[in-house]
Design a protein around this motif. Structure first.
Motif, mmCIF file in Angstrom:
data_model
loop_
_atom_site.group_PDB
_atom_site.id
_atom_site.type_symbol
_atom_site.label_atom_id
_atom_site.label_comp_id
_atom_site.label_asym_id
_atom_site.label_seq_id
_atom_site.Cartn_x
_atom_site.Cartn_y
_atom_site.Cartn_z
ATOM 1 N N MET A 83 -50.085 -37.709 59.835
ATOM 2 C CA MET A 83 -51.204 -38.407 60.291
ATOM 3 C C MET A 83 -50.903 -38.477 61.854
ATOM 4 N N TYR A 84 -51.864 -37.883 62.471
ATOM 5 C CA TYR A 84 -51.552 -37.781 64.124
ATOM 6 C C TYR A 84 -52.998 -37.882 64.774
ATOM 7 N N PRO A 85 -53.104 -38.215 66.092
ATOM 8 C CA PRO A 85 -52.304 -39.076 66.775
ATOM 9 C C PRO A 85 -52.386 -40.413 66.467
ATOM 10 N N SER B 13 -51.821 -42.494 45.681
ATOM 11 C CA SER B 13 -52.215 -42.919 46.995
ATOM 12 C C SER B 13 -51.386 -43.338 47.822
ATOM 13 N N PHE B 14 -51.434 -42.798 49.145
ATOM 14 C CA PHE B 14 -50.415 -42.776 50.244
ATOM 15 C C PHE B 14 -51.108 -43.635 51.480
ATOM 16 N N ASN B 15 -50.467 -44.776 51.964
ATOM 17 C CA ASN B 15 -51.002 -45.623 52.778
ATOM 18 C C ASN B 15 -50.111 -45.336 53.927
ATOM 19 N N TYR B 16 -51.103 -45.349 55.309
ATOM 20 C CA TYR B 16 -50.435 -45.305 56.562
ATOM 21 C C TYR B 16 -51.047 -46.377 57.221
ATOM 22 N N LYS B 17 -50.581 -46.785 58.443
ATOM 23 C CA LYS B 17 -50.925 -47.794 59.448
ATOM 24 C C LYS B 17 -51.287 -46.942 60.662
ATOM 25 N N PRO C 36 -50.980 -44.006 68.260
ATOM 26 C CA PRO C 36 -52.318 -44.724 68.312
ATOM 27 C C PRO C 36 -53.231 -43.471 68.466
ATOM 28 N N ALA C 37 -54.495 -43.602 67.965
ATOM 29 C CA ALA C 37 -55.838 -42.844 68.209
ATOM 30 C C ALA C 37 -56.910 -43.426 68.928
ATOM 31 N N ASN C 38 -57.843 -42.422 69.399
ATOM 32 C CA ASN C 38 -58.958 -42.857 70.114
ATOM 33 C C ASN C 38 -60.328 -42.723 69.333
ATOM 34 N N ASN C 39 -60.636 -41.565 69.007
ATOM 35 C CA ASN C 39 -61.911 -41.404 68.521
ATOM 36 C C ASN C 39 -61.825 -40.509 67.305
ATOM 37 N N TYR C 40 -60.452 -39.844 66.940
ATOM 38 C CA TYR C 40 -60.305 -39.165 65.927
ATOM 39 C C TYR C 40 -58.853 -39.356 65.366
ATOM 40 N N PHE C 41 -58.461 -39.004 64.212
ATOM 41 C CA PHE C 41 -56.943 -38.554 63.520
ATOM 42 C C PHE C 41 -57.279 -37.417 62.838
ATOM 43 N N ASN C 42 -55.905 -36.848 62.476
ATOM 44 C CA ASN C 42 -55.818 -35.813 61.688
ATOM 45 C C ASN C 42 -54.962 -36.143 60.626
ATOM 46 N N VAL C 43 -55.143 -35.678 59.286
ATOM 47 C CA VAL C 43 -54.096 -35.644 58.241
ATOM 48 C C VAL C 43 -53.713 -34.224 57.646
ATOM 49 N N GLU C 44 -52.658 -33.890 57.755
ATOM 50 C CA GLU C 44 -52.412 -32.619 57.272
ATOM 51 C C GLU C 44 -51.246 -32.738 55.813
ATOM 52 N N GLY C 45 -51.160 -31.737 55.173
ATOM 53 C CA GLY C 45 -50.182 -32.062 54.062
ATOM 54 C C GLY C 45 -50.178 -30.587 53.271
ATOM 55 N N ASP D 53 -65.006 -43.711 53.783
ATOM 56 C CA ASP D 53 -64.533 -43.194 52.543
ATOM 57 C C ASP D 53 -65.002 -41.603 52.771
ATOM 58 N N ASN D 54 -64.038 -40.833 53.242
ATOM 59 C CA ASN D 54 -64.139 -39.503 53.617
ATOM 60 C C ASN D 54 -63.896 -38.474 52.403
ATOM 61 N N ILE D 55 -64.746 -37.685 52.074
ATOM 62 C CA ILE D 55 -64.332 -36.779 50.937
ATOM 63 C C ILE D 55 -63.756 -35.470 51.395
ATOM 64 N N VAL D 56 -62.668 -35.070 51.158
ATOM 65 C CA VAL D 56 -62.013 -33.767 51.958
ATOM 66 C C VAL D 56 -61.914 -32.692 51.142
ATOM 67 N N ASN D 57 -60.993 -32.634 50.090
ATOM 68 C CA ASN D 57 -60.920 -31.571 48.780
ATOM 69 C C ASN D 57 -60.292 -30.472 49.775
ATOM 70 N N ASN D 58 -59.370 -30.704 50.793
ATOM 71 C CA ASN D 58 -58.619 -29.514 51.204
ATOM 72 C C ASN D 58 -57.200 -30.254 51.719
ATOM 73 N N ASN D 59 -56.453 -29.341 52.356
ATOM 74 C CA ASN D 59 -54.873 -29.901 52.562
ATOM 75 C C ASN D 59 -55.112 -30.343 54.260
ATOM 76 N N ASN D 60 -56.297 -30.394 54.890
ATOM 77 C CA ASN D 60 -56.206 -31.047 56.201
ATOM 78 C C ASN D 60 -57.522 -31.570 56.412
ATOM 79 N N ALA D 61 -57.401 -32.576 57.284
ATOM 80 C CA ALA D 61 -58.656 -33.422 57.571
ATOM 81 C C ALA D 61 -58.773 -34.081 59.035
ATOM 82 N N LYS D 62 -59.979 -33.672 59.895
ATOM 83 C CA LYS D 62 -60.144 -34.454 61.071
ATOM 84 C C LYS D 62 -61.194 -35.579 60.798
ATOM 85 N N ILE D 63 -60.766 -36.758 60.994
ATOM 86 C CA ILE D 63 -61.599 -38.067 60.790
ATOM 87 C C ILE D 63 -62.011 -38.717 61.863
ATOM 88 N N ASP D 64 -63.554 -38.831 62.041
ATOM 89 C CA ASP D 64 -63.983 -39.305 63.328
ATOM 90 C C ASP D 64 -64.124 -40.688 63.186
#
Length: 297
Positions: free
Chosen positions: A226-228, A288-292, A230-239, A258-269
């Motif tokens: 998960m990056y970046p 379920s994987f938790n991140y701060k 700290p984040a500002n307007n969005y963050f990414n999750v990849e796996g 609650d964002n539905i993705v169904n992919n191996n990467n996501a950009k969350i606004d």
């Protein structure tokens, strides 16, 4: 009369300079712990973060219950041993809300603890006390102004008790010696220089470890990036595995997205989120994987 600088929430206080400026938190904050016999300290929290009120001068005379809300809290900022403190400028008066539901503590591990989470109400699961090589042993009672060394599956930590005898109900309590079996421990986080220390509030904060087969395993996952942060307007999750959902919770456990993705990467606004700390939950299959995540503005 000094100018009052308005800030919307607790997280915004962390962006302000320390000194004689008076700030007013315009949003409602909630009390998570009171130990007013020791420097008039009150821990408060909202959806964005947490901070400790240090009222050594006894400015606040109104009596509150834990989880009462306060609106329009005013004070100056100081720092002691890397812990930010709000010094009240006046008594905020009667609670703006009462009989609120208890705030759900944020689930963390000892490895997670850092200065970013100071003041927050948390729960750490399956915590054991380390007796060997310390000044206390099995059967001893908790007392004030003492460090107790703990560990979980992720690392080591410390419980530090305030320097005020009889302040908390587990001090010198013959019915509650230092536990020899693992406990799920709730407490507020106190900062001392580089160390983030857990402080249980009462005997009731030492809980039997949860063992509910209906609870989905929560794993501090390393399968996803998960990056970046700290984040500002969005963050990414990849796996490498399929991501089914990415959920965003505030530190009170309320799901905000609650964002539905169904992919191996996501950009969350997250441009609509206030500054503060959030829990990002990545759902992949049955796990379920938790991140701060820290959001900055």
């Amino acid at each position: 009369e000094k100018e009052i600088i308005e800030v919307g929430n607790i997280a915004a206080l962390y962006d302000q300079p320390i000194g004689d400026l008076v700030y007013e938190v315009t949003g409602e904050v909630f009390i998570t712990h009171q130990q007013q016999a020791y420097r008039g300290q009150i821990y408060i929290q909202d959806e964005s973060g947490a901070i400790m009120i240090d009222d050594d001068d006894g400015i606040i005379e109104t009596e509150y219950e834990n989880y009462d809300g306060i609106t329009g809290l005013r004070g100056t900022l100081s720092e002691f041993q890397n812990m930010l403190q709000l010094i009240p400028a006046e008594d905020p008066g009667a609670a703006s809300s009462t009989e609120n539901d208890p705030i759900e503590p944020m689930e963390m591990t000892l490895e997670d603890l850092s200065e970013d989470y100071q003041g927050m109400l948390v729960i750490i699961r399956n915590v054991s006390f380390e007796f060997e090589g310390h000044d206390y042993s099995e059967g001893d009672l908790f007392t004030h102004n003492e460090s107790y060394y703990i560990y979980d599956a992720t690392g080591e930590g410390e419980i530090r008790t305030p320097n005020s005898a009889e302040l908390l109900d587990y001090f010198d309590n013959p019915d509650f010696p230092i536990p020899t079996e693992p406990k799920d421990i709730v407490g507020v986080l106190h900062q001392r220089f580089e160390g983030t220390r857990l402080q249980p509030r009462a005997v009731a904060d030492f809980k039997e470890p949860a063992d509910d087969p209906n609870i989905v395993d929560i794993i501090e996952g390393k399968e996803f990036k998960m990056y970046p942060n700290p984040a500002n307007n969005y963050f990414n999750v990849e796996g490498t595995e399929i991501i089914h959902n990415v959920r965003v919770f505030n530190i009170n456990g309320q799901m905000l997205m609650d964002n539905i993705v169904n992919n191996n990467n996501a950009k969350i606004d997250i441009s609509n989120l206030n500054a503060g700390i959030y829990v990002i939950q990545v759902i992949s299959g049955q796990e379920s994987f938790n991140y701060k995540l820290q959001v900055q503005r």
